[in-house]
Design an enzyme around this catalytic site. Structure first.
Site, mmCIF file in Angstrom:
data_model
loop_
_atom_site.group_PDB
_atom_site.id
_atom_site.type_symbol
_atom_site.label_atom_id
_atom_site.label_comp_id
_atom_site.label_asym_id
_atom_site.label_seq_id
_atom_site.Cartn_x
_atom_site.Cartn_y
_atom_site.Cartn_z
ATOM 1 N N CYS A 1 0.839 -1.196 0.000
ATOM 2 C CA CYS A 1 0.000 0.000 0.000
ATOM 3 C C CYS A 1 0.878 1.252 0.000
ATOM 4 C CB CYS A 1 -0.922 0.004 1.213
ATOM 5 S SG CYS A 1 -2.308 -1.132 0.984
ATOM 6 N N PRO A 2 0.508 2.260 -0.761
ATOM 7 C CA PRO A 2 -0.785 2.412 -1.442
ATOM 8 C C PRO A 2 -0.827 1.913 -2.880
ATOM 9 C CG PRO A 2 0.407 4.466 -1.624
ATOM 10 C CD PRO A 2 1.315 3.497 -0.863
#
Lengths: 83, 330
Positions: free
Chosen positions: A21-22
């Site tokens: 992430c992201p």
């Protein structure tokens, strides 16, 4: 008699394994732009953070998380694209 | 968060942009390291957007950011942080974004004097000008200490309802948060970018030195966030997992690097970056054995996995503590 309107739902799978992430959210965001409202997108990830981030991204952008599942260090999220 | 709230309170439609450079701390660290699992495993930009009820656009700038980091016009900060160039770059990207998406101006949460390199009063106009945003860049938190921008001049926002905060103290912001009824917020800045980290920066410099060129791919900078980095010789480096989460993460790189682990005793997974001779691999096996539970044994088994997946087992004597000098640790 009545006419039943059949809508063709398009389902696509996004491989976001190994991305942290992201990046899975970014790839999801980019893929959703290519889809139509009502289409389904299944995102397969290995970062457990997606279980928070992708639903949060969906909530703020008007998409619906239909299902989440996990197993064998993989996390699968199915999204219905919103309007 | 507060800057957006100030502008939203004036009835202006706000959407968020979050740029991903590859050096952001929170997401990756939480994902990789087991010991961080007690912290909220959330992306703060998404969380803030949800609290504010605004859309958030996360923009991948990994490739474009390379030129900022590799050759910053305004130089680096204390470590490898090109803060001023970074800010100019991001505001420039935001300017492009608002033009493409039909928005009128940009806001940031900057406060004069809050950061030593990129948020001084003298640097504010540099960012506005060199980013190309000029008077479309409004800083609601300290606007009263700066010349009026176009949104203020045109009356899109009321300058009187903006703020004049200066300095490093976060007390005024905390008071504002209380007044807005905001009880939970991400911790004040600092440490959100790996490039401000002394140890990460040393690893980046080591990477460039070993390559002989200032360049990187995403996987390179990801791996700098993981494990112990030990460079016994100039032409190769070991990355040894420090805990299970890192080991799982390194598993994903077994097709790109030779990997090894102690198979006779519990121990970490390691990968080796570099061109290796048989002697180097044997040497590396002794280093890896040092970090497993068989470190005090006369001999342990080390399983070596080639990039094609083929495996072999060798027996080695683990290095003693003093045989892995501190100078090898990147």
């Amino acid at each position: 008699m009545f006419k039943q309107k059949m809508m063709q739902v398009f389902k696509e799978t996004l491989n976001a394994r190994r991305l942290l992430c992201p990046l899975p959210v970014i790839r999801t965001q980019d893929k959703v732009k290519q889809l139509q409202p009502g289409d389904l997108l299944e995102v397969i990830c290995t970062d457990p953070g997606v279980m928070h981030d992708i639903p949060a991204w969906c909530r703020i952008n008007g998409h619906t998380v239909l299902e989440t599942s996990s197993g064998n260090h993989e996390y699968i999220i199915t999204i219905r694209v919103g309007e | 968060m507060l800057a957006a709230k100030v502008i939203m309170e004036q009835g202006v439609h706000v959407e968020g942009i979050n740029f991903f450079t590859g050096f952001c701390v929170e997401g990756h660290t939480h994902a990789i390291r087991e010991h961080n699992s007690s912290k909220p495993n959330r992306n703060n930009a998404l969380w803030v957007a949800e609290q504010l009820g605004i859309k958030l656009h996360i923009v991948d700038v990994i490739e474009e950011y390379k030129k900022v980091l590799i050759n910053p016009k305004h130089g680096y900060g204390t470590h490898m942080n090109p803060c001023l160039d970074c800010k100019i770059f991001m505001v420039n990207k935001a300017k492009q974004w608002i033009v493409e998406n039909g928005f009128d101006f940009i806001i940031t949460g900057e406060v004069i004097g809050q950061r030593p390199m990129s948020q001084t009063k003298s640097k504010m106009p540099i960012v506005s000008k060199q980013s190309g945003a000029d008077d479309l860049l409004l800083r609601p938190m300290c606007a009263k200490n700066l010349p009026a921008t176009l949104p203020e001049i045109e009356g899109w926002v009321d300058r009187e309802k903006l703020y004049g905060i200066t300095g490093r103290s976060r007390k005024p912001q905390m008071e504002m948060a209380r007044n807005f009824g905001i009880e939970d917020y991400s911790q004040p800045a600092g440490g959100c970018c790996f490039l401000t980290d002394k140890f990460y920066s040393a690893k980046l410099v080591d990477l460039w030195k070993s390559q002989g060129t200032k360049d990187y791919e995403l996987d390179d900078i990801m791996l700098l966030k993981v494990g112990r980095h030990i460079r016994p010789k100039a032409h190769f480096k070991l990355i040894i997992a420090r805990e299970e989460g890192e080991g799982r993460f390194l598993q994903g790189y077994k097709k790109e690097f030779i990997s090894l682990y102690c198979s006779s005793h519990p121990g970490p997974l390691a990968i080796i970056d570099g061109e290796l001779s048989a002697e180097d691999i044997y040497f590396s096996a002794r280093v890896v054995a040092r970090y497993g539970q068989g470190r005090n044994e006369e001999q342990v088994d080390i399983t070596i996995t080639e990039k094609d997946g083929s495996e072999r087992v060798i027996q080695v004597k683990p290095f003693a503590k003093e045989e892995v000098p501190i100078e090898w640790h990147v």
